[in-house]
Design a protein around this motif. Sequence first.
Motif, mmCIF file in Angstrom:
data_model
loop_
_atom_site.group_PDB
_atom_site.id
_atom_site.type_symbol
_atom_site.label_atom_id
_atom_site.label_comp_id
_atom_site.label_asym_id
_atom_site.label_seq_id
_atom_site.Cartn_x
_atom_site.Cartn_y
_atom_site.Cartn_z
ATOM 1 N N LEU A 65 11.278 -28.892 26.048
ATOM 2 C CA LEU A 65 12.381 -29.393 26.860
ATOM 3 C C LEU A 65 13.179 -28.228 27.419
ATOM 4 N N ASP A 66 13.776 -28.449 28.585
ATOM 5 C CA ASP A 66 14.654 -27.421 29.124
ATOM 6 C C ASP A 66 16.012 -27.535 28.435
ATOM 7 N N ALA A 67 16.936 -26.654 28.813
ATOM 8 C CA ALA A 67 18.244 -26.614 28.147
ATOM 9 C C ALA A 67 19.035 -27.908 28.322
ATOM 10 N N ASP A 68 18.702 -28.689 29.356
ATOM 11 C CA ASP A 68 19.387 -29.965 29.584
ATOM 12 C C ASP A 68 18.701 -31.132 28.882
ATOM 13 N N GLY A 69 17.617 -30.863 28.156
ATOM 14 C CA GLY A 69 16.911 -31.915 27.440
ATOM 15 C C GLY A 69 15.821 -32.587 28.260
ATOM 16 N N LYS A 70 15.565 -32.092 29.478
ATOM 17 C CA LYS A 70 14.525 -32.661 30.338
ATOM 18 C C LYS A 70 13.169 -32.072 29.930
ATOM 19 N N GLU A 71 12.183 -32.943 29.819
ATOM 20 C CA GLU A 71 10.855 -32.528 29.386
ATOM 21 C C GLU A 71 10.142 -31.741 30.492
ATOM 22 N N TYR A 72 9.584 -30.578 30.108
ATOM 23 C CA TYR A 72 8.755 -29.839 31.053
ATOM 24 C C TYR A 72 7.439 -30.581 31.235
ATOM 25 N N SER A 73 6.888 -30.512 32.428
ATOM 26 C CA SER A 73 5.561 -31.081 32.645
ATOM 27 C C SER A 73 4.547 -30.215 31.905
ATOM 28 N N ASP A 74 3.347 -30.712 31.743
ATOM 29 C CA ASP A 74 2.291 -29.960 31.082
ATOM 30 C C ASP A 74 2.070 -28.620 31.788
ATOM 31 N N LYS A 75 1.997 -28.646 33.111
ATOM 32 C CA LYS A 75 1.776 -27.411 33.873
ATOM 33 C C LYS A 75 2.921 -26.422 33.692
ATOM 34 N N GLU A 76 4.141 -26.928 33.727
ATOM 35 C CA GLU A 76 5.308 -26.056 33.529
ATOM 36 C C GLU A 76 5.295 -25.448 32.129
ATOM 37 N N ALA A 77 5.006 -26.268 31.116
ATOM 38 C CA ALA A 77 4.974 -25.782 29.733
ATOM 39 C C ALA A 77 3.905 -24.705 29.576
ATOM 40 N N ARG A 78 2.737 -24.935 30.145
ATOM 41 C CA ARG A 78 1.660 -23.936 30.056
ATOM 42 C C ARG A 78 2.034 -22.645 30.786
ATOM 43 N N GLN A 79 2.738 -22.768 31.905
ATOM 44 C CA GLN A 79 3.178 -21.582 32.638
ATOM 45 C C GLN A 79 4.184 -20.790 31.805
ATOM 46 N N ILE A 80 5.129 -21.480 31.193
ATOM 47 C CA ILE A 80 6.125 -20.821 30.347
ATOM 48 C C ILE A 80 5.436 -20.099 29.194
ATOM 49 N N LEU A 81 4.519 -20.784 28.527
ATOM 50 C CA LEU A 81 3.818 -20.170 27.396
ATOM 51 C C LEU A 81 2.980 -18.981 27.854
ATOM 52 N N ALA A 82 2.339 -19.091 29.013
ATOM 53 C CA ALA A 82 1.553 -17.980 29.551
ATOM 54 C C ALA A 82 2.459 -16.792 29.878
ATOM 55 N N ASP A 83 3.635 -17.064 30.439
ATOM 56 C CA ASP A 83 4.590 -15.999 30.749
ATOM 57 C C ASP A 83 5.056 -15.285 29.477
#
Length: 118
Positions: A21-39
Amino acid sequence: MSIDIKGILSLYQGKEINFLLDADGKEYSDKEARQILADLLAKGHKLIPMTQCEGFDPFGGGCPGHPIDEDEAKSDKFNLKKALKQQKRSRDRVKQIASYLKENAPALPKKPENLNLF
């Protein structure tokens, strides 16, 4: 306690990562989560803290350990299993992870396009 980034990606290969989740509690999409983890991996991070942890080492050391009050440890109230269950349910834990991700991962575009990471 921490989460191994490569472990998440391995465990969720072919499955949707839908728990970040982002700081506001909104769920990241699968693609966004994978991008964050890759970063984070590209920065050399290996671990994500599960709770706020002073001195946390994301490069492999994890939590340095924290003292526990002796009386608390001896009391019947100190039950690690119960504490872990409560921790899992805690929205604070999710917000802390989101805050960590926000501080350590670059901002993503609102609609990531053509992110074919895995």
